[in-house]
Enzyme design. Structure first.
Site, mmCIF file in Angstrom:
data_model
loop_
_atom_site.group_PDB
_atom_site.id
_atom_site.type_symbol
_atom_site.label_atom_id
_atom_site.label_comp_id
_atom_site.label_asym_id
_atom_site.label_seq_id
_atom_site.Cartn_x
_atom_site.Cartn_y
_atom_site.Cartn_z
ATOM 1 C CB SER A 1 -0.892 0.017 1.168
ATOM 2 O OG SER A 1 -0.167 0.002 2.460
ATOM 3 C CE LYS B 1 -2.609 2.177 4.817
ATOM 4 N NZ LYS B 1 -2.479 1.526 3.803
#
Length: 360
Positions: A214, A269
């Site tokens: 991701s 993230k």
């Protein structure tokens, strides 16, 4: 009748006392033998190597492998210091090491107890005391792995074992209170520092393994990260943060993907929106207010639209750099500030991936 246990001449340099000092820290045995230049040089080299290894491993711009090689070099310096400390007390700087036969040198017993608590007592055939120190030392060291409050206990047991074997040594002459006190003090400082260091590191740095793609291309699967933990840390746009997933993110996970201990699950993230900022994703661009972000780090432009929405107080909007293959705030919402562990500041492993994680 003449004793069968020869004594050490009080004013003579004792090789095993020199070894004991260098076992505490490189160079101390040489200082005991009055090799001042060599002793000070070894101390300084050891201190510099420890500092450089620490910076190389934990510093954002340090090369992890250099840190490990430096640790290897330190072990060589440490070993040389111990051997050289013994040789420096011998006539002609002899390389031959003579292990005392029988119980005729208390400092050899102390040396054995430095290696393992109780070992010196067993050498003296004091089985009860040796067994108690040995079992207590091993047990407390094992328990300290899961009970941090016990971390100071193993070093204290080591120190007490060394002191006890010295004062209980049979036929000991020339009691050197200054020598044993200095040795015990050095042992206590060094061993307590070594015992407490992992706890200090865990308080300052968290480790994280990247579990998915991701965050590609910035982060690859199985990259190992160092995360700086600071209670005063406030994320900024562009920071790569590590956090425990919010409840909505956990609810979106298939049951088979949930770990046994959910508290061990960490996400990584990039921060895109701060509290109070308006975020929108449209036409392949991310907007903070009316400003379109320039993002050189993403895998591809987002193929979806989102918002505009305002980031709630005490929360953050985060996205993966692999925008179209990332479960993030555009899927499950915002990250509460309380969930954030800190900023990922370095890929420390594998060796070919070591690099700082600076904002673009």
């Amino acid at each position: 009748m003449k004793s069968s246990f020869p004594s050490i001449t009080p004013n003579r340099l004792n090789p095993w006392l020199a070894v004991n000092y260098s076992l505490v820290f490189p160079g101390l045995g040489q200082l005991y033998s009055a090799f001042w230049a060599k002793g000070i040089s070894l101390v300084l080299v050891a201190v510099v190597m420890i500092g450089y290894a620490t910076w190389s491993i934990f510093g954002a711009n340090g090369q992890t492998m250099r840190g490990f090689w430096t640790i290897g070099g330190f072990l060589l310096v440490y070993s040389f210091s111990i051997l050289d400390a013994y040789r420096g007390t011998q006539p002609g700087y002899s390389t031959r090491i003579s292990v005392p036969q029988g119980t005729n040198d208390p400092w050899y017993a102390v040396f054995l107890s430095q290696l393992l608590p109780g070992l010196g007592h067993l050498y003296l055939q004091q089985a009860l005391a040796g067994g108690i120190f040995l079992l207590t030392g091993i047990l407390t060291a094992w328990l300290a792995n899961s009970m941090p409050q016990l971390v100071p206990m193993p070093p204290l047991i080591w120190v007490l074992s060394c002191y006890h074997v010295y004062v209980s040594f049979p036929h000991r002459t020339g009691y050197k209170s200054g020598a044993i006190a200095l040795l015990i003090m050095g042992m206590l400082i060094v061993r307590l520092s070594l015992g407490l260091t992992p706890g200090w590191v865990r308080q300052a740095v968290e480790q994280c393994i990247v579990p998915s793609e991701s965050m590609a291309p910035t982060l690859q699967v199985n990259d190992r990260l160092f995360v700086r933990r600071k209670h005063t840390y406030r994320p900024q746009v562009g920071d790569i943060i590590v956090f425990t997933p919010p409840d909505q993110a956990l609810n979106d996970l298939p049951e088979e993907d949930l770990p046994e201990n959910v508290d061990d699950l960490l996400y990584v993230k990039r921060v895109i929106g701060l509290p109070g900022q308006q975020i929108a994703i449209k036409a392949g661009r991310v907007y903070v207010g009316d400003l379109a972000l320039t993002e050189s780090y993403i895998q591809a432009t987002p193929a979806y639209e989102w918002g505009p929405e305002t980031v709630p107080a005490d929360s953050y909007f985060v996205l993966g750099d692999n925008r179209n293959n990332s479960g993030d705030s555009h899927v499950w919402g915002y990250v509460p500030e309380a969930n954030i562990l800190g900023a990922a500041y370095k890929i420390y492993w594998p060796p070919d991936r070591v690099q700082p994680l600076a904002k673009d």
